[in-house]
Structure formats: C-alpha cells, structure tokens
Write an enzyme that holds these catalytic residues in place. Structure first.
Site, PDB file in Angstrom:
ATOM      1  N   CYS A 120      -0.865  11.898  -3.785  1.00  0.00           N
ATOM      2  CA  CYS A 120      -1.721  10.751  -3.515  1.00  0.00           C
ATOM      3  C   CYS A 120      -2.421  10.959  -2.176  1.00  0.00           C
ATOM      4  CB  CYS A 120      -0.869   9.480  -3.479  1.00  0.00           C
ATOM      5  SG  CYS A 120      -1.837   7.972  -3.716  1.00  0.00           S
ATOM      6  N   CYS A 130      -5.941   5.067  -2.018  1.00  0.00           N
ATOM      7  CA  CYS A 130      -5.345   6.149  -2.803  1.00  0.00           C
ATOM      8  C   CYS A 130      -6.400   7.073  -3.416  1.00  0.00           C
ATOM      9  CB  CYS A 130      -4.458   5.575  -3.902  1.00  0.00           C
ATOM     10  SG  CYS A 130      -3.075   4.621  -3.248  1.00  0.00           S
ATOM     11  N   LYS A 195       2.010   1.184 -12.640  1.00  0.00           N
ATOM     12  CA  LYS A 195       2.257   0.855 -11.237  1.00  0.00           C
ATOM     13  C   LYS A 195       1.481  -0.412 -10.910  1.00  0.00           C
ATOM     14  CE  LYS A 195       1.792   2.594  -6.526  1.00  0.00           C
ATOM     15  NZ  LYS A 195       1.457   3.735  -5.662  1.00  0.00           N
ATOM     16  N   ARG A 205       4.647   0.781   3.261  1.00  0.00           N
ATOM     17  CA  ARG A 205       3.367   0.989   3.960  1.00  0.00           C
ATOM     18  C   ARG A 205       3.573   1.044   5.468  1.00  0.00           C
ATOM     19  NH1 ARG A 205      -0.328  -2.694  -0.085  1.00  0.00           N
ATOM     20  NH2 ARG A 205       0.086  -1.392  -1.909  1.00  0.00           N
ATOM     21  N   LYS A 248       6.846   0.913 -12.012  1.00  0.00           N
ATOM     22  CA  LYS A 248       7.052   0.648 -10.602  1.00  0.00           C
ATOM     23  C   LYS A 248       6.345  -0.641 -10.199  1.00  0.00           C
ATOM     24  CE  LYS A 248       5.769   2.537  -6.172  1.00  0.00           C
ATOM     25  NZ  LYS A 248       5.048   3.530  -5.447  1.00  0.00           N
ATOM     26  N   SER A 274      10.554   0.035  -1.915  1.00  0.00           N
ATOM     27  CA  SER A 274      10.945  -0.294  -0.543  1.00  0.00           C
ATOM     28  C   SER A 274      11.269  -1.775  -0.345  1.00  0.00           C
ATOM     29  CB  SER A 274       9.834   0.134   0.428  1.00  0.00           C
ATOM     30  OG  SER A 274       8.611  -0.500   0.093  1.00  0.00           O
ATOM     31  N   TYR A 313      16.126   4.249  -2.637  1.00  0.00           N
ATOM     32  CA  TYR A 313      16.532   4.541  -1.259  1.00  0.00           C
ATOM     33  C   TYR A 313      18.034   4.362  -1.084  1.00  0.00           C
ATOM     34  CZ  TYR A 313      11.514   4.184  -0.793  1.00  0.00           C
ATOM     35  OH  TYR A 313      10.175   4.378  -0.969  1.00  0.00           O
TER      36      TYR A 313
HETATM   37  C1  PBG Z   1       1.249   5.553  -2.765  1.00  0.00           C
HETATM   38  C2  PBG Z   1       2.631   5.068  -2.928  1.00  0.00           C
HETATM   39  C3  PBG Z   1       3.141   3.814  -2.546  1.00  0.00           C
HETATM   40  C4  PBG Z   1       4.498   3.829  -2.882  1.00  0.00           C
HETATM   41  C5  PBG Z   1       4.779   5.069  -3.447  1.00  0.00           C
HETATM   42  N1  PBG Z   1       3.599   5.811  -3.489  1.00  0.00           N
HETATM   43  C6  PBG Z   1       2.491   2.699  -1.832  1.00  0.00           C
HETATM   44  C7  PBG Z   1       1.372   1.992  -2.422  1.00  0.00           C
HETATM   45  O1  PBG Z   1       0.941   2.230  -3.552  1.00  0.00           O
HETATM   46  O2  PBG Z   1       0.866   1.117  -1.721  1.00  0.00           O
HETATM   47  C8  PBG Z   1       5.451   2.698  -2.666  1.00  0.00           C
HETATM   48  C9  PBG Z   1       6.900   3.058  -2.694  1.00  0.00           C
HETATM   49  C10 PBG Z   1       7.774   1.988  -2.163  1.00  0.00           C
HETATM   50  O3  PBG Z   1       7.365   0.854  -1.873  1.00  0.00           O
HETATM   51  O4  PBG Z   1       8.977   2.293  -2.011  1.00  0.00           O
HETATM   52  N2  PBG Z   1       1.200   6.881  -2.304  1.00  0.00           N
END
Ligand code: PBG
Length: 328
Positions: A120, A130, A195, A205, A248, A274, A313
């Site tokens: 990404c 992205c 997603k 973030r 996700k 996260s 995690y």
């Molecule tokens: C984008 C990406 C994100 C996450 C994984 N890949 C952030 C987004 O799309 O804003 C989030 C993972 C998480 O929150 O643990 N590269």
C-alpha cells in the site's frame, strides 16, 4: 429429544468434557503477527495507543523474528515507516526501502517464518492516501501501476506473500500479472478484499503515521452498512487470483466473515485491527476486563465466525497462553 432426557449441561460438567465437545479450535497455527518497522536505529519505540506494541528498528528484528518463530507463530505482516515520504510514495517500491530491508533481515534470522508485506502507499505518501492522487482524487488505474511495482519489489526482497490493502479495483489482477511477468509465480496474494472505512483503524494511523491529510478513505474503502457489496468484492478478488481473502476489521464485521465463509472456498483471513486491540487493552488496564480471557473469547469468536487465519496484535501473548487454553 427434550428435558429431562436431554440435558445440555451434561457435556459442560468438566474441563475435559468441554474440551472434547468444543466446536471451534484455536491454535497458534492460525495467527499472523502484524508489526511496524522503522528506519531509526537501535530503538523499540512504544506506540501510545497500542500498549505492548512497538515500532521496531531493523537491528532488533532478528531477535524478535526468532522469538516469534519459537512461539510457533507461522507468519508476520510488515508495515513500514519510511525515512522520508513523498507525493508518490516512492520508498514503497525501493529495493532499499524499510520494508524490503526488513524482509531480508527477518528471512536471514528466521528462515521458516513466513513474511507477508502490506502492499500500500499510505505509509509512504505525504498526503497519506492509499493511492496516487490526481486532481485531489485517488486515481484507481494509476495506482495499479505503483502497486505492481511495490509488490514486485517486496517479493524481490523475499516476501512470501504480498497483501494489497488499498481497495483499488483490479489490483489483484494487476499484481498477479506483474509478479508472474517477473517469474514470481510462487509469491502469494493475501487480498484485503472486504475492507471497510473504519474508525477502528485509528490507533494504526498513529502507529504508522498515515492519517490522510485531506478527506477520508470512504471513496475507496467500503461503507459499513454493506453486506452484498462485500460478497462482490471477495468474488472479484478470487476471480483475479487472490490466494487468501480477508475481511477487515473483524469484530464489527463477524457477520461478513460468516457470510464469506459460507460462500467462498478460498482461505479466509480476518484482521483483528488496532482499534479492537486498543479498546481491549484499555479496559484491561483499567481493571474493567480480564485481558487473557477476553483475548481468548475475541479470537474464538473470529474463528467461530469462519476465519481460517487471524491477524492480531495479541498474537505473541495468545501464543504463550494457548497451551493453557487448549488444556483447560
Ligand atoms: C493501509 C492499512 C491500514 C491498516 C492496515 N493497512 C490503515 C488504513 O486503511 O487506514 C489498518 C490496520 C489496523 O488498524 O490494525 N495500509
């Protein structure tokens, strides 16, 4: 078939009976540990909103990778924090980029550990989106070319699987073609297929310093209300050649995980993101939840919903607890 001849409590009487009749199994074999790597040397910087998680420097990765391998966790997913960002996110596809270096370092230290890479741009671009931004919009087709470069570069560094998380249309096909053209037919694609544009990515973030600098991600990530659209996304990724598909976040979308599981035969991953981690940790720290049993229940719920693989995690702690869980 009713009471008193049927007594469902009979099989709950002892730990052994409960173990014997448990429908959902949880093992370390299902876990993927996501981790953040940074260019700065000699540091393991704590991430404030994700207690227990760090931004790792390259020199600390060999020890960490061997530890993860010893715990029996089969795979890590890498996110990079580059030294510098630019408009195009060019460090994402540099052979000397942070993730490329991290892949080589981990593969040297722990050859049997699978290394997956987030494919990404958002961690590498100054605007934090992205994809490639043209006239204030994320340009789908221009992004496909860059994603292909990133995937080939990550695979060239030794990644076992690339994981596009951008939600552009056609990225799986573009990446598959690029990998195949470069003789990388054995490198897999784990597609972040469904997603959702989610508030639960907030702590990530902070960790990866990738909040969009203007607007949001709703023009490419999915709307939380949509279920049928998730099925279309997943079907499309499978048709384009995804080896593993992903839903996700996990917890607010367990229904989607179940629906995908019922409809699609490809291996299915779910990302316990996260924000899901942060809220459990925060409550545990306050003494409001028991951390170990909450983690167990969360991971079980994601497996029960139908995920084969869980990115979490909690992976390292869960791996330490799992022996006890499976025998208690
Ligand atoms: C984008 C990406 C994100 C996450 C994984 N890949 C952030 C987004 O799309 O804003 C989030 C993972 C998480 O929150 O643990 N590269």
């Amino acid at each position: 078939m009713s009471f008193p001849s049927t007594r469902l409590r009979r099989m709950r009487r002892t730990p052994q009976l409960r173990r014997l009749t448990r429908e959902t199994d949880l093992s370390v074999a299902h876990l993927v540990f996501p981790l953040f790597v940074q260019a700065k040397r000699g540091a393991k910087d704590p991430i404030a909103s994700m207690p227990g998680q760090y931004r790792w420097s390259l020199d600390l990765l060999p020890t960490l990778a061997r530890e993860v391998e010893l715990l029996g966790i089969p795979a890590v997913m890498l996110f990079g924090l580059p030294e510098r960002k630019d408009e195009e996110g060019s460090e994402a596809y540099s052979s000397e980029g942070i993730v490329q270096k991290a892949v080589r370092t981990i593969k040297d230290a722990a050859p049997s550990l699978l290394v997956l890479t987030d494919t990404c741009l958002d961690e590498y671009t100054t605007h934090g989106h992205c994809g490639v931004v043209r006239d204030g919009q994320v340009d789908n087709d221009a992004t496909l070319e860059v994603l292909s470069l990133i995937a080939v570069s990550q695979a060239g560094a030794g990644a076992d699987m690339v994981a596009p998380s951008d939600m552009m249309d056609g990225r799986v096909q573009a990446i598959r073609q690029a990998l195949d053209c470069n003789g990388m037919t054995q490198v897999g694609i784990m597609a972040y297929s469904a997603k959702y544009a989610s508030a639960f990515f907030g702590p990530f973030r902070d960790a990866a310093d990738c909040a969009p600098q203007f607007g949001d991600r709703k023009s490419y990530q999915m709307d939380a209300g949509n279920r049928r659209e998730a099925m279309r996304e997943v079907a499309q990724d499978v048709a384009e050649g995804a080896d593993i598909i992903m839903v996700k976040p996990a917890l607010p979308y367990l229904d989607i995980i179940r629906e995908v599981r019922d409809a699609i035969d490809a291996p299915l991953a779910a990302y316990n993101v996260s924000g899901e981690y942060a809220m459990l940790k925060a409550a545990a720290r306050q003494g409001w939840l028991d951390e170990e049993s909450s983690v167990r229940e969360v991971l079980t719920s994601i497996r029960r919903a139908g995920a084969d693989i869980i990115l979490t995690y909690h992976a390292c702690e869960a791996a330490r607890w799992l022996h006890e869980w499976n025998h208690g």
